[in-house]
Design an enzyme around this catalytic site. Sequence first.
Site, PDB file in Angstrom:
ATOM      1  CG  ASP A 196       2.064   0.632   5.054  1.00 49.55           C
ATOM      2  OD1 ASP A 196       0.877   0.260   4.981  1.00 49.55           O
ATOM      3  OD2 ASP A 196       2.659   0.767   6.144  1.00 49.55           O
ATOM      4  CB  SER A 197      -1.562  -2.474   1.482  1.00 51.42           C
ATOM      5  OG  SER A 197      -2.005  -1.385   0.694  1.00 51.42           O
ATOM      6  CG  ASP A 251      -0.241   4.013   4.762  1.00 54.17           C
ATOM      7  OD1 ASP A 251      -0.720   4.602   5.744  1.00 54.17           O
ATOM      8  OD2 ASP A 251      -0.638   2.894   4.368  1.00 54.17           O
ATOM      9  CE  LYS A 286      -3.698   4.448   6.209  1.00 50.77           C
ATOM     10  NZ  LYS A 286      -2.893   3.449   6.940  1.00 50.77           N
ATOM     11  CD  GLU A 335      -0.122   0.999  10.230  1.00 54.77           C
ATOM     12  OE1 GLU A 335       0.340   0.209  11.083  1.00 54.77           O
ATOM     13  OE2 GLU A 335      -0.278   0.695   9.034  1.00 54.77           O
ATOM     14  CD  GLU A 342      -6.217  -2.906   8.461  1.00 51.13           C
ATOM     15  OE1 GLU A 342      -5.633  -1.800   8.341  1.00 51.13           O
ATOM     16  OE2 GLU A 342      -5.836  -3.936   7.893  1.00 51.13           O
TER      17      GLU A 342
HETATM   18  O1  KIV Z   1      -1.860   0.177   3.634  1.00 46.16           O
HETATM   19  C1  KIV Z   1      -3.061   0.151   3.401  1.00 46.16           C
HETATM   20  O2  KIV Z   1      -3.526  -0.158   2.306  1.00 46.16           O
HETATM   21  C2  KIV Z   1      -3.967   0.536   4.486  1.00 46.16           C
HETATM   22  C3  KIV Z   1      -5.418   0.223   4.310  1.00 46.16           C
HETATM   23  C4  KIV Z   1      -5.649  -1.212   4.488  1.00 46.16           C
HETATM   24  C5  KIV Z   1      -6.276   1.035   5.200  1.00 46.16           C
HETATM   25  O3  KIV Z   1      -3.531   1.035   5.483  1.00 46.16           O
END
Ligand code: KIV
EC number: 2.1.2.11
Length: 264
Positions: free
Chosen positions: A45-46, A84, A112, A114, A181
């Site tokens: 989600d970056s 994510d 993924k 968090e 992270e």
């Molecule tokens: O969203 C993302 O790219 C991430 C990485 C930084 C691990 O969660």
Amino acid sequence: MAKITTASLLNMKQQGEKISTITAYDASFAKLFDQAGIHAILIGDSLGMVLQGQDSTLPVTIEDMAYHTRCVKRGVEDTLIIADMPFMSYATQEQALANAALLMQAGASMVKVEGGAWLNDTIAALVERGIPVCAHLGLTPQSVNIFGGFKVQGREDNKAQQMIADAKALEAAGAQLVVLECIPAVLGEAITKALTIPTIGIGAGKDTDGQILVMHDALGIACNYMPKFSRNFLKDTGDIKKAIELYISEVSQGNFPADEHIFK
Ligand code: KIV
């Protein structure tokens, strides 16, 4: 390269082989990274920050994630695809199941999430229904407003102990991978030793089982700034595929991250 699965990553940890992962958001880069031999691609989600230019990952929607997952899937042959779950898409178990299904149907092989032990029941529910889960601890960007900024986490002893306990609880709940992270390198090492599942670090030192970078950071093309824990591999090679091959080989030989990329 043979198809990479969660079992391959576990096997790599057991054999002491380092795992290299990177983010990607479209078919062209995903194909290049797959051909370079990357083990896993994260549709992070970056993308809210590096593609959309937002100042956090919070505005990213499940539709954004499903769209970019479909794009990446079309470029990948062998690499494991992790997607994510965006902010508030897994706030309840029902939301988590419905939204994870969308990402799996879009082409992910793992999702993924968090957070710490509050996710235990959600992770167990996902895994029971056939959805592999990667956990994410430390500087979890969806909680940036709780942290008061993008700050290194787990520096205090009680916070470090809590993170180790959370990591063990997430593994017991069924998580098959953990991203760590921006935490001190010693904590990255301690969590890695405490778990049987692989850990993937980003600013978590050199002793995690693998590394992950945001592709824009690894190629030195991020519009904001270069984080301390990253390295511009394109500068050394002048070619994107060679840059990723160099990243994989530096991770595998233990040369990346170096001292200057580590939080002490
Ligand atoms: O969203 C993302 O790219 C991430 C990485 C930084 C691990 O969660």
